[in-house]
Design a protein around this motif. Structure first.
Motif, PDB file in Angstrom:
ATOM      1  N   GLU A  81       0.930  -1.121   0.092  1.00 17.33           N
ATOM      2  CA  GLU A  81       0.050   0.054  -0.021  1.00 17.33           C
ATOM      3  C   GLU A  81       0.854   1.258  -0.020  1.00 17.33           C
ATOM      4  OE1 GLU A  81      -0.115  -2.563   1.886  1.00 17.33           O
ATOM      5  OE2 GLU A  81      -2.313  -3.092   2.401  1.00 17.33           O
ATOM      6  N   ILE A  82       1.883   1.116   0.694  1.00 19.39           N
ATOM      7  CA  ILE A  82       2.935   2.100   0.857  1.00 19.39           C
ATOM      8  C   ILE A  82       3.602   2.544  -0.587  1.00 19.39           C
ATOM      9  CG2 ILE A  82       5.050   3.354   1.696  1.00 19.39           C
ATOM     10  CD1 ILE A  82       3.666   2.636   4.500  1.00 19.39           C
ATOM     11  N   GLN A  83       4.061   1.468  -1.177  1.00 19.57           N
ATOM     12  CA  GLN A  83       4.794   1.501  -2.449  1.00 19.57           C
ATOM     13  C   GLN A  83       3.765   2.050  -3.500  1.00 19.57           C
ATOM     14  OE1 GLN A  83       7.506  -1.531  -3.977  1.00 19.57           O
ATOM     15  NE2 GLN A  83       7.240  -2.776  -2.165  1.00 19.57           N
ATOM     16  N   ALA A  84       2.533   1.673  -3.394  1.00 19.90           N
ATOM     17  CA  ALA A  84       1.566   2.300  -4.480  1.00 19.90           C
ATOM     18  C   ALA A  84       1.280   3.534  -4.277  1.00 19.90           C
ATOM     19  CB  ALA A  84       0.282   1.305  -4.273  1.00 19.90           C
ATOM     20  N   LEU A  85       1.576   4.291  -2.934  1.00 21.01           N
ATOM     21  CA  LEU A  85       1.326   5.503  -2.952  1.00 21.01           C
ATOM     22  C   LEU A  85       2.518   6.563  -3.079  1.00 21.01           C
ATOM     23  CD1 LEU A  85      -0.687   6.104   0.598  1.00 21.01           C
ATOM     24  CD2 LEU A  85      -1.111   7.193  -1.581  1.00 21.01           C
ATOM     25  N   SER A  86       3.592   5.968  -3.171  1.00 16.29           N
ATOM     26  CA  SER A  86       4.773   6.734  -3.289  1.00 16.29           C
ATOM     27  C   SER A  86       4.930   7.312  -4.721  1.00 16.29           C
ATOM     28  CB  SER A  86       6.034   5.838  -3.016  1.00 16.29           C
ATOM     29  OG  SER A  86       6.007   5.119  -1.623  1.00 16.29           O
ATOM     30  N   ASP A  87       5.704   8.674  -4.430  1.00 15.86           N
ATOM     31  CA  ASP A  87       6.160   9.287  -5.614  1.00 15.86           C
ATOM     32  C   ASP A  87       7.043   8.479  -6.112  1.00 15.86           C
ATOM     33  OD1 ASP A  87       4.081  11.722  -5.570  1.00 15.86           O
ATOM     34  OD2 ASP A  87       5.338  11.668  -3.503  1.00 15.86           O
ATOM     35  N   TYR A  88       8.099   8.161  -5.565  1.00 17.20           N
ATOM     36  CA  TYR A  88       9.103   7.420  -6.334  1.00 17.20           C
ATOM     37  C   TYR A  88       9.304   6.185  -5.263  1.00 17.20           C
ATOM     38  CZ  TYR A  88      10.298  11.899  -8.362  1.00 17.20           C
ATOM     39  OH  TYR A  88      10.075  12.864  -9.052  1.00 17.20           O
ATOM     40  N   VAL A  89       9.686   5.153  -5.955  1.00 16.62           N
ATOM     41  CA  VAL A  89      10.126   3.674  -5.376  1.00 16.62           C
ATOM     42  C   VAL A  89      11.508   3.234  -5.988  1.00 16.62           C
ATOM     43  CG1 VAL A  89       9.274   1.358  -4.727  1.00 16.62           C
ATOM     44  CG2 VAL A  89       7.520   3.222  -5.275  1.00 16.62           C
ATOM     45  N   GLY A  90      12.329   2.939  -4.847  1.00 15.67           N
ATOM     46  CA  GLY A  90      13.847   2.795  -5.671  1.00 15.67           C
ATOM     47  C   GLY A  90      14.540   1.980  -4.572  1.00 15.67           C
ATOM     48  N   ASP A  91      15.690   1.602  -5.059  1.00 13.75           N
ATOM     49  CA  ASP A  91      16.638   1.177  -4.035  1.00 13.75           C
ATOM     50  C   ASP A  91      17.467   2.408  -3.187  1.00 13.75           C
ATOM     51  OD1 ASP A  91      18.324   2.329  -6.027  1.00 13.75           O
ATOM     52  OD2 ASP A  91      19.441   0.378  -6.535  1.00 13.75           O
ATOM     53  N   SER A  92      18.330   1.990  -2.399  1.00 10.59           N
ATOM     54  CA  SER A  92      18.918   2.951  -1.613  1.00 10.59           C
ATOM     55  C   SER A  92      19.578   3.882  -2.429  1.00 10.59           C
ATOM     56  CB  SER A  92      19.999   2.250  -0.486  1.00 10.59           C
ATOM     57  OG  SER A  92      19.426   1.460   0.143  1.00 10.59           O
ATOM     58  N   LEU A  93      20.299   3.741  -3.603  1.00 13.64           N
ATOM     59  CA  LEU A  93      20.876   5.038  -4.268  1.00 13.64           C
ATOM     60  C   LEU A  93      20.056   5.539  -5.033  1.00 13.64           C
ATOM     61  CD1 LEU A  93      23.887   5.724  -5.454  1.00 13.64           C
ATOM     62  CD2 LEU A  93      23.423   3.864  -7.023  1.00 13.64           C
ATOM     63  N   ALA A  94      19.129   5.220  -5.531  1.00 14.30           N
ATOM     64  CA  ALA A  94      18.170   5.962  -6.588  1.00 14.30           C
ATOM     65  C   ALA A  94      17.127   6.882  -5.506  1.00 14.30           C
ATOM     66  CB  ALA A  94      16.976   5.325  -7.056  1.00 14.30           C
ATOM     67  N   LEU A  95      16.801   6.371  -4.318  1.00 13.01           N
ATOM     68  CA  LEU A  95      16.071   7.316  -3.335  1.00 13.01           C
ATOM     69  C   LEU A  95      17.037   8.315  -2.918  1.00 13.01           C
ATOM     70  CD1 LEU A  95      14.173   4.418  -1.453  1.00 13.01           C
ATOM     71  CD2 LEU A  95      13.065   6.131  -3.054  1.00 13.01           C
ATOM     72  N   ALA A  96      18.366   8.050  -2.520  1.00  9.46           N
ATOM     73  CA  ALA A  96      19.356   9.241  -2.116  1.00  9.46           C
ATOM     74  C   ALA A  96      19.371  10.137  -3.280  1.00  9.46           C
ATOM     75  CB  ALA A  96      20.737   8.569  -1.757  1.00  9.46           C
ATOM     76  N   GLN A  97      19.322   9.780  -4.487  1.00 10.45           N
ATOM     77  CA  GLN A  97      19.371  10.914  -5.325  1.00 10.45           C
ATOM     78  C   GLN A  97      17.981  11.796  -5.658  1.00 10.45           C
ATOM     79  OE1 GLN A  97      20.543   8.131  -8.743  1.00 10.45           O
ATOM     80  NE2 GLN A  97      21.169  10.015  -9.571  1.00 10.45           N
ATOM     81  N   GLU A  98      17.055  11.024  -5.439  1.00 15.35           N
ATOM     82  CA  GLU A  98      15.832  11.783  -5.248  1.00 15.35           C
ATOM     83  C   GLU A  98      15.464  12.725  -4.090  1.00 15.35           C
ATOM     84  OE1 GLU A  98      13.481  12.124  -7.527  1.00 15.35           O
ATOM     85  OE2 GLU A  98      14.186  10.469  -8.888  1.00 15.35           O
ATOM     86  N   ALA A  99      16.040  12.368  -2.996  1.00 18.91           N
ATOM     87  CA  ALA A  99      16.117  13.132  -1.781  1.00 18.91           C
ATOM     88  C   ALA A  99      16.849  14.346  -2.246  1.00 18.91           C
ATOM     89  CB  ALA A  99      16.600  12.192  -0.585  1.00 18.91           C
ATOM     90  N   GLN A 100      18.127  14.153  -2.705  1.00 17.65           N
ATOM     91  CA  GLN A 100      18.962  15.247  -3.055  1.00 17.65           C
ATOM     92  C   GLN A 100      18.403  16.070  -4.018  1.00 17.65           C
ATOM     93  OE1 GLN A 100      22.642  14.344  -5.445  1.00 17.65           O
ATOM     94  NE2 GLN A 100      23.780  15.629  -3.962  1.00 17.65           N
ATOM     95  N   ARG A 101      17.866  15.817  -5.065  1.00 15.61           N
ATOM     96  CA  ARG A 101      16.990  16.702  -6.022  1.00 15.61           C
ATOM     97  C   ARG A 101      15.904  17.419  -6.010  1.00 15.61           C
ATOM     98  NH1 ARG A 101      18.524  12.627 -10.672  1.00 15.61           N
ATOM     99  NH2 ARG A 101      17.021  10.737 -10.214  1.00 15.61           N
ATOM    100  N   THR A 102      14.947  16.936  -4.798  1.00 17.76           N
ATOM    101  CA  THR A 102      13.572  17.334  -4.838  1.00 17.76           C
ATOM    102  C   THR A 102      13.410  18.607  -4.425  1.00 17.76           C
ATOM    103  OG1 THR A 102      11.350  16.662  -3.585  1.00 17.76           O
ATOM    104  CG2 THR A 102      13.549  16.340  -2.388  1.00 17.76           C
TER     105      THR A 102
END
Ligand code: 13P
Ligand code: SF4
Length: 315
Positions: free
Chosen positions: A30-51
């Motif tokens: 349910e959380i994955q379905a609601l997330s704007d980005y789902v990813g591995d640790s590396l991709a999520l760190a990148q998303e966090a950096q650029r949001t």
């Protein structure tokens, strides 16, 4: 409230507060379905950096939310359950690593991202399972290295690169508990299905695996493979994305004697729709770190991202 009511409220609050929801592949469906980005640790760190969102709601575990705060300190970073820890992060404190380092003068410290901000602040370079091998291979061959805190990932990298990194004795209790014997049985029963495993698994499991990689790398492998069935050796949450992206393929998981999936991370499963809703509504629990800690911990993470770009691992 029903799940549907939580879902609607979360989406409403997200818009109202200009928040972004980042979710790891091991979160509940349910959380994955609601997330704007789902990813591995590396991709999520990148998303966090650029949001440019005002609020980052990190649906993962504590070290991931801390990494988001370190990379984008002007944002408010929320974690639905502040107790969502990680056995690897708990295996080593900043003070432990500081003491350990004293025994190895001249060694560089590479830490797996699954560690606290304090451990990151004591490290020279951070890596994830998605870039560890390439980053370590790119270091001078005579560079002596301490690798913390995952002895399984570190051991795997040692075998892949021929290095002799000194390993901290930590494990992911979820992956480390999986047994080669059960996988061999599954292999015998399903000879057409390749075994795909996460490098946090123990050496015996990795030795009988056909493909080893991060959560994202496993997804890429399945997408490109012409095989129809796969034996999946990692946390069960990933099955949601595996099935969604590959509806024509079948996934076989490792189960224990009682037949239930033993590869479940209780920390990852601490986040629920209710906690996500309350955390967005009340803007707590919030991740806070001192400016000094952010500055020290950011250096090895930014170095990882810069090196990953230079090596063509990420864009
Ligand atoms: P990755 O998604 O980066 O492979 O990490 C796996 C993991 O165990 C996260 O806690
Ligand atoms: Fe930590 Fe393992 Fe859970 Fe990942 S799956 S958060 S490494 S305990």
């Amino acid at each position: 409230m029903t799940s549907e009511e939580y879902r609607k409220e979360i989406l409403r609050l997200k818009k109202e507060k200009n928040a972004v929801i980042l979710g790891h592949y091991y979160q509940i469906e349910e959380i994955q379905a609601l997330s704007d980005y789902v990813g591995d640790s590396l991709a999520l760190a990148q998303e966090a950096q650029r949001t440019d969102a005002d609020i980052i709601v990190f649906c993962g575990v504590h070290f991931m939310a801390e990494t988001a705060k370190i990379l984008n300190p002007s944002r408010k970073v929320l974690l639905p359950d502040v107790n969502a820890s990680c056995s690897l992060a708990e295996s080593c404190t900043g003070a432990d690593l500081r003491e350990f380092k004293k025994q190895y003068p001249g060694y560089m410290v590479v830490s797996y991202v699954n560690c606290s901000a304090e451990v990151k602040a004591e490290s020279d370079l951070i890596c994830t399972s998605g870039n560890a091998e390439k980053l370590i291979n790119s270091l001078p061959s005579d560079q002596k290295i301490i690798f913390s805190p995952d002895k399984n990932l570190g051991g795997y990298i040692n075998r892949q690169t021929g290095r002799e990194m000194v390993l901290w004795n930590g494990v992911c209790t979820v992956h480390d508990a999986l047994e080669a014997e059960s996988i061999l049985k599954l292999k015998q029963q399903n000879p057409d299905a390749p075994v795909i495993a996460h490098p946090e698994c123990n050496a015996a499991v990795l030795a009988v695996s056909d493909f080893i990689g991060s959560t994202k790398a496993m997804l890429n492998y399945i997408a490109k493979s012409d095989k129809k069935r796969f034996i999946v050796v990692t946390e069960a949450g990933i099955l949601y994305e595996m099935k969604k992206s590959n509806p024509d393929k079948e996934f076989i998981t490792v189960s224990n004697e009682e037949g239930c999936s033993c590869a479940e991370c209780s920390y990852m499963k601490m986040n629920t729709l209710e906690k996500l809703y309350k955390c967005l509504r009340d803007e707590t629990p919030e991740i806070t770190l001192s400016a000094d800690m952010i500055e020290r911990a950011a250096k090895p993470i930014v170095r990882m991202l810069d090196m990953s770009r230079e090596l063509g691992i990420i864009k």
